[in-house]
Design a protein around this motif. Structure first.
Motif, short mmCIF file in Angstrom:
data_model
loop_
_atom_site.label_atom_id
_atom_site.label_comp_id
_atom_site.label_asym_id
_atom_site.label_seq_id
_atom_site.Cartn_x
_atom_site.Cartn_y
_atom_site.Cartn_z
N PRO A 1 0.82 -1.21 0.00
CA PRO A 1 0.00 0.00 0.00
C PRO A 1 0.86 1.27 0.00
O PRO A 1 1.99 1.26 0.47
CB PRO A 1 -0.80 -0.11 1.30
N GLU A 2 0.26 2.33 -0.55
CA GLU A 2 0.94 3.62 -0.57
C GLU A 2 0.79 4.27 0.80
O GLU A 2 -0.29 4.29 1.40
CB GLU A 2 0.32 4.51 -1.65
N MET A 3 1.87 4.81 1.30
CA MET A 3 1.90 5.46 2.62
C MET A 3 1.85 6.98 2.42
O MET A 3 2.07 7.48 1.31
CB MET A 3 3.20 5.10 3.35
N PRO A 4 1.57 7.71 3.50
CA PRO A 4 1.61 9.18 3.39
C PRO A 4 2.99 9.61 2.88
O PRO A 4 4.01 9.06 3.28
CB PRO A 4 1.40 9.66 4.83
N GLY A 5 3.02 10.50 1.98
CA GLY A 5 4.28 10.95 1.38
C GLY A 5 4.53 10.29 0.03
O GLY A 5 5.55 10.53 -0.60
N GLY A 6 3.61 9.36 -0.37
CA GLY A 6 3.70 8.77 -1.69
C GLY A 6 4.53 7.51 -1.81
O GLY A 6 4.58 6.92 -2.88
N ARG A 7 5.17 7.08 -0.77
CA ARG A 7 5.99 5.86 -0.87
C ARG A 7 5.15 4.64 -0.50
O ARG A 7 4.25 4.71 0.32
CB ARG A 7 7.17 5.95 0.09
N GLY A 8 5.48 3.51 -1.06
CA GLY A 8 4.82 2.25 -0.74
C GLY A 8 5.56 1.52 0.37
O GLY A 8 6.71 1.82 0.69
N CYS A 9 4.89 0.55 0.97
CA CYS A 9 5.49 -0.22 2.06
C CYS A 9 4.93 -1.64 2.01
O CYS A 9 3.73 -1.83 1.84
CB CYS A 9 5.17 0.42 3.41
N ALA A 10 5.80 -2.62 2.17
CA ALA A 10 5.36 -4.02 2.15
C ALA A 10 4.43 -4.28 3.34
O ALA A 10 4.64 -3.79 4.45
CB ALA A 10 6.57 -4.94 2.22
N GLN A 11 3.38 -5.06 3.09
CA GLN A 11 2.41 -5.41 4.12
C GLN A 11 2.07 -6.89 4.00
O GLN A 11 1.99 -7.44 2.90
CB GLN A 11 1.13 -4.60 3.95
N MET A 12 1.87 -7.55 5.15
CA MET A 12 1.43 -8.94 5.16
C MET A 12 0.28 -9.07 6.15
O MET A 12 0.35 -8.53 7.25
CB MET A 12 2.55 -9.89 5.55
N SER A 13 -0.77 -9.76 5.72
CA SER A 13 -1.91 -10.05 6.60
C SER A 13 -2.10 -11.56 6.64
O SER A 13 -2.06 -12.22 5.60
CB SER A 13 -3.18 -9.39 6.06
N ILE A 14 -2.28 -12.09 7.84
CA ILE A 14 -2.46 -13.53 8.01
C ILE A 14 -3.76 -13.76 8.77
O ILE A 14 -3.96 -13.19 9.84
CB ILE A 14 -1.28 -14.16 8.78
N LEU A 15 -4.61 -14.59 8.20
CA LEU A 15 -5.87 -14.94 8.85
C LEU A 15 -5.66 -16.26 9.59
O LEU A 15 -5.28 -17.26 8.99
CB LEU A 15 -6.98 -15.09 7.83
N VAL A 16 -5.88 -16.25 10.92
CA VAL A 16 -5.73 -17.44 11.75
C VAL A 16 -7.11 -17.80 12.30
O VAL A 16 -7.77 -16.98 12.93
CB VAL A 16 -4.74 -17.20 12.92
N LYS A 17 -7.53 -19.05 12.04
CA LYS A 17 -8.81 -19.53 12.54
C LYS A 17 -8.58 -20.20 13.90
O LYS A 17 -7.73 -21.08 14.03
CB LYS A 17 -9.43 -20.53 11.57
N ARG A 18 -9.33 -19.78 14.90
CA ARG A 18 -9.18 -20.29 16.27
C ARG A 18 -9.57 -21.76 16.36
O ARG A 18 -10.61 -22.17 15.84
CB ARG A 18 -10.02 -19.46 17.23
N LYS A 19 -8.75 -22.56 17.05
CA LYS A 19 -9.05 -23.97 17.28
C LYS A 19 -9.75 -24.18 18.61
O LYS A 19 -10.67 -24.96 18.71
CB LYS A 19 -7.77 -24.80 17.27
N LYS A 20 -9.27 -23.50 19.63
CA LYS A 20 -9.85 -23.68 20.95
C LYS A 20 -9.78 -22.37 21.72
O LYS A 20 -8.92 -21.53 21.46
CB LYS A 20 -9.13 -24.78 21.73
N ALA A 21 -10.69 -22.23 22.65
CA ALA A 21 -10.72 -21.01 23.46
C ALA A 21 -9.55 -21.01 24.44
O ALA A 21 -9.15 -22.05 24.95
CB ALA A 21 -12.03 -20.92 24.22
#
Length: 141
Positions: free
Chosen positions: A36-56
């Motif tokens: 994604p583009e950051m303030p100031g016009g530069r981009g930055c690497a981003q990672m999102s991980i979805l974790v599904k809960r197994k137990k409370a």
């Protein structure tokens, strides 16, 4: 649970998700990357991980240590047993079990044997027993 990080935080994102999977708390369902583009016009690497809960995750039960003091034969043991019956699950660590030896004291200029002095108790063993009972209580006995 969605865990995400930008830039240098990507390593922490991966570490947390992997640790959750290792500990059996969840399963990694999806990994997405972006720039994604950051303030100031530069981009930055981003990672999102979805974790599904197994137990409370249940927080540990609080451990309460109650100390009862008083003179000899005042009923401390009886009070401890009554408290235990009212509270339910508990452990009693009685100091009498850690009596070690009589001690010589001076009373009215005479040496007499006493079984009531602090030196009569094996305090290290007593403290260890209290710590062990507290740890066992935290584990639910």
């Amino acid at each position: 649970l969605k865990i995400s990080g930008l830039g240098d935080a990507i390593l922490a994102t991966v570490t947390v998700a992997r640790q959750m999977e290792t500990e059996g708390l969840g399963t990694i369902e999806c990994i997405e990357t972006a720039y994604p583009e950051m303030p100031g016009g530069r981009g930055c690497a981003q990672m999102s991980i979805l974790v599904k809960r197994k137990k409370a995750v249940t927080p540990p039960k609080p451990v309460v240590v109650v100390g009862i003091t008083g003179c000899t034969r005042a009923g401390k043991g009886w009070v401890a047993k009554e408290l235990c019956s009212l509270l339910g699950s508990c452990q009693i660590v009685g100091q009498d079990r850690y009596w070690a030896r009589p001690w010589q004291v001076t009373v009215d200029g005479k040496q007499v044997s006493s079984e009531e002095e602090p030196e009569c108790t094996d305090h290290d063993a007593f403290a260890s027993a209290i710590a062990n009972a507290s740890a066992a209580a935290g584990e639910g006995f």
